[in-house]
Scaffold this motif. Sequence first.
Motif, PDB file in Angstrom:
ATOM      1  N   THR A  69       0.969  -1.311   0.074  1.00 42.62           N
ATOM      2  CA  THR A  69      -0.105  -0.152   0.126  1.00 42.62           C
ATOM      3  C   THR A  69       0.667   1.418  -0.151  1.00 42.62           C
ATOM      4  OG1 THR A  69      -1.704  -1.045   1.343  1.00 42.62           O
ATOM      5  CG2 THR A  69      -1.833   1.353   1.063  1.00 42.62           C
ATOM      6  N   ASN A  84      -5.578  12.242  -1.118  1.00 42.10           N
ATOM      7  CA  ASN A  84      -6.618  11.919   0.059  1.00 42.10           C
ATOM      8  C   ASN A  84      -6.119  10.993   1.108  1.00 42.10           C
ATOM      9  OD1 ASN A  84      -8.668  11.463   1.994  1.00 42.10           O
ATOM     10  ND2 ASN A  84     -10.253  11.470   0.193  1.00 42.10           N
ATOM     11  N   SER A 120      -7.326   9.638   3.792  1.00 38.86           N
ATOM     12  CA  SER A 120      -8.188   8.934   4.458  1.00 38.86           C
ATOM     13  C   SER A 120      -8.342   7.740   3.366  1.00 38.86           C
ATOM     14  CB  SER A 120      -9.633   9.482   4.241  1.00 38.86           C
ATOM     15  OG  SER A 120     -10.137   9.864   3.014  1.00 38.86           O
ATOM     16  N   GLU A 121      -7.982   7.685   2.057  1.00 35.85           N
ATOM     17  CA  GLU A 121      -7.755   6.437   1.326  1.00 35.85           C
ATOM     18  C   GLU A 121      -6.952   5.783   1.519  1.00 35.85           C
ATOM     19  OE1 GLU A 121      -7.533   7.697  -2.832  1.00 35.85           O
ATOM     20  OE2 GLU A 121      -9.499   9.148  -2.768  1.00 35.85           O
ATOM     21  N   TYR A 148      -5.543   5.291   4.634  1.00 33.92           N
ATOM     22  CA  TYR A 148      -6.152   4.603   5.918  1.00 33.92           C
ATOM     23  C   TYR A 148      -7.152   3.608   5.834  1.00 33.92           C
ATOM     24  CZ  TYR A 148      -3.803   7.594   9.285  1.00 33.92           C
ATOM     25  OH  TYR A 148      -2.940   8.277  10.211  1.00 33.92           O
ATOM     26  N   GLU A 149      -7.987   3.820   4.650  1.00 30.41           N
ATOM     27  CA  GLU A 149      -9.012   2.683   4.581  1.00 30.41           C
ATOM     28  C   GLU A 149      -8.473   1.322   3.851  1.00 30.41           C
ATOM     29  OE1 GLU A 149     -11.768   4.572   1.540  1.00 30.41           O
ATOM     30  OE2 GLU A 149     -12.377   6.149   3.114  1.00 30.41           O
ATOM     31  N   LYS A 150      -7.120   1.739   3.301  1.00 28.43           N
ATOM     32  CA  LYS A 150      -6.646   0.338   2.535  1.00 28.43           C
ATOM     33  C   LYS A 150      -5.634   0.006   3.427  1.00 28.43           C
ATOM     34  CE  LYS A 150      -5.298  -1.116  -1.717  1.00 28.43           C
ATOM     35  NZ  LYS A 150      -5.077  -1.207  -3.010  1.00 28.43           N
ATOM     36  N   ASP A 151      -5.103   0.551   4.409  1.00 30.31           N
ATOM     37  CA  ASP A 151      -3.956   0.089   5.343  1.00 30.31           C
ATOM     38  C   ASP A 151      -3.739   0.985   6.405  1.00 30.31           C
ATOM     39  OD1 ASP A 151      -1.980  -2.243   5.713  1.00 30.31           O
ATOM     40  OD2 ASP A 151      -0.796  -0.620   5.945  1.00 30.31           O
ATOM     41  N   LEU A 152      -3.991   0.892   7.625  1.00 29.48           N
ATOM     42  CA  LEU A 152      -3.482   1.604   8.875  1.00 29.48           C
ATOM     43  C   LEU A 152      -2.276   2.032   8.836  1.00 29.48           C
ATOM     44  CD1 LEU A 152      -4.577   2.873  11.402  1.00 29.48           C
ATOM     45  CD2 LEU A 152      -4.096   0.881  12.667  1.00 29.48           C
ATOM     46  N   GLY A 193      -1.478   4.367   6.330  1.00 31.52           N
ATOM     47  CA  GLY A 193      -2.000   5.814   6.571  1.00 31.52           C
ATOM     48  C   GLY A 193      -1.138   6.401   7.656  1.00 31.52           C
TER      49      GLY A 193
END
Length: 136
Positions: free
Chosen positions: A33, A93, A95-96, A98-102, A105
Motif C-alpha cells: 500500500t 486524500n 483517508s484513502e 487509511y481505508e486501505k491500510d492503517l 496511513g
Amino acid sequence: MTIKNTTITKGFIISGLMNASVLIFSRLFTNSTIAEFDPNVMSNFGLLMILIWGLAYISVAKSYDKVKWLVGIFAIEKLIYGCVWIHWILNNNISEVYEKDLMAGVFYSIYGINDWVFFIFFIVVFLRLSKLKDNG
C-alpha cells in the motif's frame, strides 16, 4: 541556545532510528500500500534508501563534528523529503490510504513531519559547526 554534544549525538541516532521505522510501517517491505500511493518515492527501493540514509545518520553520530558538509547534505535531503511530503499531502486524500491500510496511513501522516523536524535539527547542527569552524 547551547546544545550539548551528547544531545546532538542522540539526535543523530534518533533520526536514524526514525528512518529505520520504515521496516515497521512497510512490514519489512511487504506492505504494498505504501508504494501504491507514491510509487516514485516510496517504492520498496525508495524505502530501502530511507533505511540507508538512517544508517548514515547513525554512522556519524559520534563524529558529526568532523563531517560538517555531510551534515549539510543531511539537511538538504530532509528538506527534499519534507517538500515532497507537503506536495503529496496537498494532492492526495490520506483517508484513502487509511481505508486501505492503517500502517500505510500512519506512515503517510507522519513521515514528512519527521523530515521537517530533522531538517531543522541538521540545519542547527550544520550552523553550529560552521560557527565553531569560523571561530576556531
